[in-house]
Design an enzyme around this catalytic site. Structure first.
Site, mmCIF file in Angstrom:
data_model
loop_
_atom_site.group_PDB
_atom_site.id
_atom_site.type_symbol
_atom_site.label_atom_id
_atom_site.label_comp_id
_atom_site.label_asym_id
_atom_site.label_seq_id
_atom_site.Cartn_x
_atom_site.Cartn_y
_atom_site.Cartn_z
ATOM 1 N N LYS A 89 -13.266 26.841 51.886
ATOM 2 C CA LYS A 89 -13.905 28.144 52.095
ATOM 3 C C LYS A 89 -15.261 28.263 51.399
ATOM 4 O O LYS A 89 -16.156 28.948 51.895
ATOM 5 C CB LYS A 89 -12.975 29.260 51.601
ATOM 6 C CG LYS A 89 -11.641 29.336 52.352
ATOM 7 C CD LYS A 89 -11.790 29.973 53.713
ATOM 8 C CE LYS A 89 -10.450 30.063 54.430
ATOM 9 N NZ LYS A 89 -10.590 30.506 55.828
ATOM 10 N N GLU B 138 -13.004 39.876 53.759
ATOM 11 C CA GLU B 138 -11.560 39.968 53.884
ATOM 12 C C GLU B 138 -10.969 38.680 53.327
ATOM 13 O O GLU B 138 -11.672 37.668 53.244
ATOM 14 C CB GLU B 138 -11.159 40.104 55.357
ATOM 15 C CG GLU B 138 -11.103 38.776 56.148
ATOM 16 C CD GLU B 138 -12.444 38.072 56.330
ATOM 17 O OE1 GLU B 138 -13.488 38.754 56.174
ATOM 18 O OE2 GLU B 138 -12.459 36.861 56.603
ATOM 19 N N SER C 270 -7.315 20.971 53.545
ATOM 20 C CA SER C 270 -8.270 22.070 53.394
ATOM 21 C C SER C 270 -8.247 22.754 52.035
ATOM 22 O O SER C 270 -9.233 23.354 51.627
ATOM 23 C CB SER C 270 -8.048 23.108 54.499
ATOM 24 O OG SER C 270 -6.710 23.561 54.475
HETATM 25 C C1 LIG Z 1 -6.576 26.207 52.110
HETATM 26 C C2 LIG Z 1 -6.748 26.906 53.400
HETATM 27 N N1 LIG Z 1 -6.682 26.205 54.532
HETATM 28 C C3 LIG Z 1 -6.815 26.791 55.731
HETATM 29 C C4 LIG Z 1 -6.984 28.155 55.866
HETATM 30 C C5 LIG Z 1 -7.055 28.741 57.239
HETATM 31 O O1 LIG Z 1 -8.306 29.211 57.601
HETATM 32 P P1 LIG Z 1 -9.208 28.466 58.641
HETATM 33 O O2 LIG Z 1 -8.395 28.263 59.878
HETATM 34 O O3 LIG Z 1 -10.348 29.376 58.853
HETATM 35 O O4 LIG Z 1 -9.619 27.169 58.066
HETATM 36 C C6 LIG Z 1 -7.058 28.939 54.708
HETATM 37 C C7 LIG Z 1 -7.266 30.389 54.809
HETATM 38 O O5 LIG Z 1 -7.134 31.148 53.924
HETATM 39 C C8 LIG Z 1 -6.934 28.295 53.451
HETATM 40 O O6 LIG Z 1 -6.989 29.009 52.316
#
Ligand SMILES: Cc1ncc(COP(=O)(O)O)c(C=O)c1O
Lengths: 409, 273
Positions: free
Chosen positions: A99, A121, A388
């Site tokens: 993020k 948000e 992620s």
């Molecule tokens: C670690 C992590 N991965 C994935 C996501 C999912 O979001 P996005 O699909 O925008 O990557 C989030 C959302 O809060 C997250 O904190």
């Protein structure tokens, strides 16, 4: 669902800014139209401004700690007995998830536009923490909207946001999760549009957000491409990422879209089952419609009301999805699958015990799909999973599962 | 535009100005909504605005959000909303506008929706999440299907710029909905010189009548605005009063008496005797 699920009146002829095929657009109250236009213009000029690009690059390198590692998960690969698995380690970024790439970019834009107040948000709290962090770094006032249910299950991140000086507003209407936090942030923006910048956390929402967020996250895919070519001498065979609103997945996929040989798989939250309210499988079980300013797949009932969703991971617990994913699904370039709560929890355990890495529950959905897929291939097949985020925020949720005895196979 | 709507704006106002009143369909039941719509019409309201409940009303404040929640809990749908209009039309000529977020209409199917809406007696649409420039296809298709029987009421905000206003002047009908301030529905608007100046300035861009809404709740505001525009829209202030009545445990007789008092208040703030 096939193309026929798109209402003919929503068909767009030719290429239009802010559209991905027929998807996207900016379905917002008239008040916001000038603000979105101003944002699109500011972004366009920032893209051409070398000083802006250098400042962004410098922050990514010296503040976030990029490039993030391209890690060969050898023990996991051996454990699964099939494809070789690599992890793109976004969990090692400052603040613990992908993020931060997007928030730093957007805060630089806000500064450029002379906005003094930032709103955002958050679902899992990772985007909230990243926004609060960037605001602290640039001395900006920060207000974060978060659903009451998410405040409960992602408590650690709430404390972090407060320590960073952000005001966390609890949203107590609707499903009390990410969807309602976005509603409240939009209402705030409508009322304070003159001095406020809305730092949107995922690749959904009205134009130009899906493009801006994707571009700021594309660093994930660009590095992966470079690292794979350097370390493997070739491109990977399969990329897997989890999809909430779709920002980590689109940033990971984007530089590979023209490489038809690279399979792109997005993993949605399968939750507890297929019934209404038990999952957040927007692309796999939803239909096109308008939510949060964009025409895209969404989970809705027969009357067009947005459905309740469920996922063990707050960051995937969202009934909409970024318009570009709807497009990639429609043209068949990416495949979207679902992984259940239990599968994600088990994948967390497997990654912890084979590699000593605690993934975020969101990212664990992507790992879980790799766990399913790997045995079907031989070692010449390379899967890269976008890890992620890290899982510290989820330990209490995981403990609840352990106590209920649902953790072990 | 629809004949019913045209008539309202081509005649002089009955009171200080033209009054447009909002109710949420199905709050708390379709029968109650129908009765109150008839009541508002009988008490001199010029145009009725009927909200279609939606799960995620991003342009609405707490009062209308709650009204929508109550309606949805009671099983309200677009089909039942059109049914209310159909029954209202049996005896009443007061124009009815539907105020709806896009998704319930798209789910119903746009083509089917516009035909059914006209057939039920709807005169126009106010779509809070459809900015004018995103609506070209929808307007073209609507015109092809039902001609000018269904007006798209454009919304104008004080943030709107020259280029937005220019686009609005093309193909709009009925009246323009001028927001008294930036924000969501509800609260109280301050009628400042900036606001009245903005309303006046719109004359350069459009011949259409200008009606002002959001945060209008007192006779003083109505009388002040009447000098500058062609009508006022009252939403949350009416919804709130009816909902306070619904919260009390009243006999049928007491409920009707309470409703009459609210209707008298509505007539009074527009100086209709
Ligand atoms: C670690 C992590 N991965 C994935 C996501 C999912 O979001 P996005 O699909 O925008 O990557 C989030 C959302 O809060 C997250 O904190």
């Amino acid at each position: 669902m096939t193309t026929s699920s798109i209402d003919p009146v929503m068909k767009i002829e030719g290429r239009t800014a802010g559209r991905f095929g027929d998807f996207g657009g900016a379905y917002v109250p008239e008040i916001l139209v000038p603000a979105l236009r101003e944002l699109a213009k500011a972004y366009e000029s920032a893209q051409k401004d070398e000083a802006f690009q250098l400042e962004f690059k410098d922050l990514l390198q010296n503040y976030v700690g990029r490039p993030s590692l391209f890690y060969h998960a050898e023990r996991l690969s051996k454990h699964l007995g099939g494809a070789e698995i690599y992890l793109k380690r976004e969990d090692l970024n400052h603040t613990g998830a992908h993020k931060i790439n997007n928030t730093l970019g957007q805060i630089l834009l806000a500064k450029r536009m002379g906005k003094s107040r930032i709103i955002a948000e958050t679902g899992a709290g990772q985007h909230g923490v990243a926004t609060a962090t960037a605001c602290a770094l640039f001395g900006l006032k920060c207000v974060i909207y978060m659903g009451e249910e998410d405040i409960r299950r992602q408590h650690l991140n709430v404390l972090r946001m407060r320590l960073l000086g952000a005001e966390v507003c609890s949203v107590t209407i609707g499903s009390r999760t990410l969807k309602d936090a976005i509603n409240e942030a939009m209402r705030d923006w409508v009322a304070h549009v003159e001095d406020t910048f809305y730092c949107f956390g995922t690749a959904a929402g009205p134009h130009p957000y899906p493009t801006i967020v994707r571009d700021f996250q594309t660093i994930i895919g660009e590095e992966t491409r470079r690292q794979a070519l350097k370390e493997l001498g070739r491109l990977p065979d399969t990329l897997i990422a989890c999809v909430g609103g779709g920002s980590n997945a689109i940033g990971f996929f984007y530089p590979f879209i023209e490489d038809q040989g690279v399979k792109l798989i997005g993993v949605e939250a399968g939750g507890k089952g297929d019934a209404i309210g038990e999952h957040a499988s927007t692309l796999t079980l939803g239909d096109p419609g308008v939510l949060h300013g964009s025409y895209s797949y969404l989970l809705q009932d027969d009357d067009g009301q947005i459905m309740m969703t469920h996922s063990v991971s707050a960051g995937l617990d969202y009934p909409g999805v970024g318009a570009e994913h709807s497009y990639l699904k429609e043209i068949g370039r990416a495949e979207y699958v679902r992984v259940s709560d239990i599968e994600a929890v088990r994948a967390t355990q497997i990654l912890c015990q084979t590699e000593g890495i605690l993934p975020a529950l969101e990212s664990a959905h992507a790992i879980a799909h790799a766990v399913k897929l790997a045995p079907h291939y031989g070692p010449s097949h390379v899967i890269v999973v976008n890890l992620s985020g890290r899982g510290d925020k989820d330990v209490e949720t995981l403990e609840e599962y352990m106590e209920r005895g649902e953790y072990h196979e | 535009m629809s004949k019913r709507l045209d008539r309202i704006f081509s005649q002089p106002a009955k009171g200080k100005t033209r009054l447009i009143a909002y109710l949420m369909a199905g709050d708390p039941t379709p029968e109650t909504t129908l009765r109150r719509l008839k009541g508002l019409a009988d008490y001199g309201v010029d145009v009725l605005e009927l909200g279609v409940p939606f799960s995620d009303p991003i342009a609405d404040g707490p009062v209308i959000q709650s009204a929508g929640e109550r309606a949805l809990k009671g099983g309200m749908t677009l089909v039942k909303t059109l049914e209310i209009v159909r029954e209202f039309r049996v005896l009443h000529e007061t124009p009815v506008l539907l105020m709806s977020y896009l998704n319930p209409l798209l789910r119903y199917g746009w083509g089917k929706f516009v035909k059914d809406a006209v057939e039920a007696g709807v005169d126009g649409l106010i779509l809070p999440d459809l900015p004018w420039k995103e609506g070209t296809n929808l307007r073209t298709e609507t015109k092809r299907l039902v001609g000018t029987q269904l007006s798209f009421i454009p919304i104008v905000a004080q943030t709107s710029q020259e280029e937005d206003l220019l686009e609005l002047s093309i193909g709009s009908q009925g009246f323009i909905y001028v927001l008294s301030r930036n924000g969501i529905t509800g609260g109280e608007a301050e009628i400042s010189a900036k606001v009245t100046g903005f309303i006046n300035g719109l004359k350069q861009h459009t011949q259409l009548p200008r009606c002002v809404g959001f945060g209008i709740q007192t006779a003083k505001q109505v009388h002040c605005l009447a000098e500058y525009c062609d009508g006022v829209i009252i939403g949350s202030a009416i919804v709130r009063q009816f909902s306070e009545l619904d919260k009390k445990e009243l006999s049928e007789l007491e409920l009707r008496k309470g409703e009459t008092e609210i209707l008298e208040w509505v007539a009074e703030i527009n100086s209709i005797k």
